[in-house]
Design a protein around this motif. Structure first.
Motif, PDB file in Angstrom:
ATOM      1  N   UNK A 293       0.816  -1.219   0.000  1.00 59.12           N
ATOM      2  CA  UNK A 293       0.000   0.000   0.000  1.00 59.12           C
ATOM      3  C   UNK A 293       0.843   1.259   0.000  1.00 59.12           C
ATOM      4  N   UNK A 294       2.064   1.182   0.515  1.00 56.36           N
ATOM      5  CA  UNK A 294       2.928   2.371   0.550  1.00 56.36           C
ATOM      6  C   UNK A 294       4.060   2.252  -0.460  1.00 56.36           C
ATOM      7  N   UNK A 295       3.856   1.444  -1.492  1.00 56.09           N
ATOM      8  CA  UNK A 295       4.804   1.381  -2.592  1.00 56.09           C
ATOM      9  C   UNK A 295       6.008   0.500  -2.378  1.00 56.09           C
ATOM     10  N   UNK A 296       5.928  -0.443  -1.429  1.00 50.89           N
ATOM     11  CA  UNK A 296       7.042  -1.351  -1.170  1.00 50.89           C
ATOM     12  C   UNK A 296       6.837  -2.671  -1.914  1.00 50.89           C
ATOM     13  N   UNK A 297       7.887  -3.129  -2.573  1.00 54.82           N
ATOM     14  CA  UNK A 297       7.858  -4.393  -3.305  1.00 54.82           C
ATOM     15  C   UNK A 297       8.807  -5.371  -2.623  1.00 54.82           C
ATOM     16  N   UNK A 298       8.319  -6.585  -2.349  1.00 49.09           N
ATOM     17  CA  UNK A 298       9.151  -7.582  -1.674  1.00 49.09           C
ATOM     18  C   UNK A 298      10.314  -7.992  -2.571  1.00 49.09           C
ATOM     19  N   UNK A 299      11.525  -7.858  -2.019  1.00 46.15           N
ATOM     20  CA  UNK A 299      12.736  -8.271  -2.732  1.00 46.15           C
ATOM     21  C   UNK A 299      13.222  -9.639  -2.296  1.00 46.15           C
ATOM     22  N   UNK A 300      13.094  -9.931  -1.005  1.00 48.94           N
ATOM     23  CA  UNK A 300      13.667 -11.163  -0.480  1.00 48.94           C
ATOM     24  C   UNK A 300      12.928 -11.581   0.776  1.00 48.94           C
ATOM     25  N   UNK A 301      12.861 -12.882   0.979  1.00 51.07           N
ATOM     26  CA  UNK A 301      12.264 -13.484   2.177  1.00 51.07           C
ATOM     27  C   UNK A 301      13.236 -14.580   2.591  1.00 51.07           C
ATOM     28  N   UNK A 302      14.023 -14.299   3.616  1.00 53.62           N
ATOM     29  CA  UNK A 302      15.204 -15.100   3.933  1.00 53.62           C
ATOM     30  C   UNK A 302      14.961 -15.895   5.203  1.00 53.62           C
ATOM     31  N   UNK A 303      15.168 -17.202   5.128  1.00 48.44           N
ATOM     32  CA  UNK A 303      15.059 -18.050   6.314  1.00 48.44           C
ATOM     33  C   UNK A 303      16.212 -17.747   7.263  1.00 48.44           C
ATOM     34  N   UNK A 304      15.876 -17.597   8.541  1.00 48.97           N
ATOM     35  CA  UNK A 304      16.841 -17.258   9.568  1.00 48.97           C
ATOM     36  C   UNK A 304      16.811 -18.322  10.654  1.00 48.97           C
ATOM     37  N   UNK A 305      17.801 -18.345  11.542  1.00 48.20           N
ATOM     38  CA  UNK A 305      17.793 -19.324  12.636  1.00 48.20           C
ATOM     39  C   UNK A 305      16.552 -19.190  13.514  1.00 48.20           C
ATOM     40  N   UNK A 306      16.219 -20.270  14.203  1.00 54.31           N
ATOM     41  CA  UNK A 306      15.125 -20.311  15.182  1.00 54.31           C
ATOM     42  C   UNK A 306      13.775 -19.990  14.549  1.00 54.31           C
ATOM     43  N   UNK A 307      13.601 -20.409  13.287  1.00 57.38           N
ATOM     44  CA  UNK A 307      12.319 -20.263  12.577  1.00 57.38           C
ATOM     45  C   UNK A 307      11.866 -18.815  12.444  1.00 57.38           C
ATOM     46  N   UNK A 308      12.822 -17.917  12.286  1.00 53.84           N
ATOM     47  CA  UNK A 308      12.539 -16.525  11.985  1.00 53.84           C
ATOM     48  C   UNK A 308      12.774 -16.253  10.503  1.00 53.84           C
ATOM     49  N   UNK A 309      12.372 -15.072  10.066  1.00 53.59           N
ATOM     50  CA  UNK A 309      12.560 -14.648   8.689  1.00 53.59           C
ATOM     51  C   UNK A 309      13.128 -13.235   8.672  1.00 53.59           C
TER      52      UNK A 309
END
Length: 208
Positions: A180-196
């Motif tokens: 809605x504010x003009x942001x486009x997803x570039x990356x969705x990165x798996x991180x330790x402890x089931x975070x992103x």
């Protein structure tokens, strides 16, 4: 100093997060961190990325402890932390000509806030982000309305027992607020402890 606030999770996740930030903030200059907490992340990241001006912010009650970390580190690129409640503002201004930040970082905040505050977070970013800004948000997320692990399910239960407005957020709902504010997803990165680590880039300053 023994009287500084200390969050063990910051020591565990700071280096994986730093790897993400090095890649996506390599061409950035002026970062606003929302919900800086103890300030541990700020001193680690600002020391490792001296080309960035790292502006800490948080609610008023967290600023004194955060200042202890920043004062001891005495880094040239960490100005005095500023008060920010996403619900109430006022939102800080950068030192650039137009007063907007070309990068924003926030860790482990959206699941602590209530959903109206998550909406306020993105509404506030609308005027705070430069037209080509990068946003990085770290934390746990659900996908398709489903938990990604049993530990995240347990964590969500703990959050709601502690404060009913808290919850692990659905990625799709958060991404819609970003769009809605003009942001486009570039990356969705798996991180330790089931975070992103979710990374968005702004293509324009206009809402879609």
């Amino acid at each position: 100093m023994t009287d500084r606030p200390y969050a063990p999770a910051c020591d565990r996740n700071r280096d994986p997060i730093l790897e993400v930030l090095r890649a996506h903030f390599a061409d950035r200059h002026d970062v606003l961190e929302i919900g800086s907490g103890t300030g541990q992340h700020a001193v680690h990241f600002a020391a490792a990325m001296p080309w960035l001006r790292w502006q800490c912010s948080d609610r008023a009650e967290n600023l004194p402890g955060m200042a202890l970390w920043l004062d001891e580190a005495a880094l040239p690129n960490t100005p005095t932390p500023v008060e920010l409640d996403v619900d109430a503002g006022p939102w800080p201004r950068s030192q650039t000509r137009d007063g907007r930040f070309d990068a924003v970082f926030s860790a482990n905040t959206l699941h602590i806030m209530g959903w109206p505050q998550v909406e306020a977070f993105f509404d506030g970013l609308d005027a705070t982000l430069a037209d080509d800004a990068t946003l990085v948000v770290y934390g746990p997320f659900n996908y398709g309305g489903q938990y990604t692990s049993d530990s995240n399910r347990d964590f969500d239960g703990w959050l709601k027992a502690r404060d009913p407005v808290s919850a692990i957020r659905d990625f799709e709902a958060v991404d819609a607020l970003a769009a809605r504010i003009g942001l486009r997803l570039l990356d969705d990165i798996a991180m330790p402890a089931n975070n992103r680590s979710l990374v968005w880039r702004r293509d324009s300053g206009r809402r879609v």
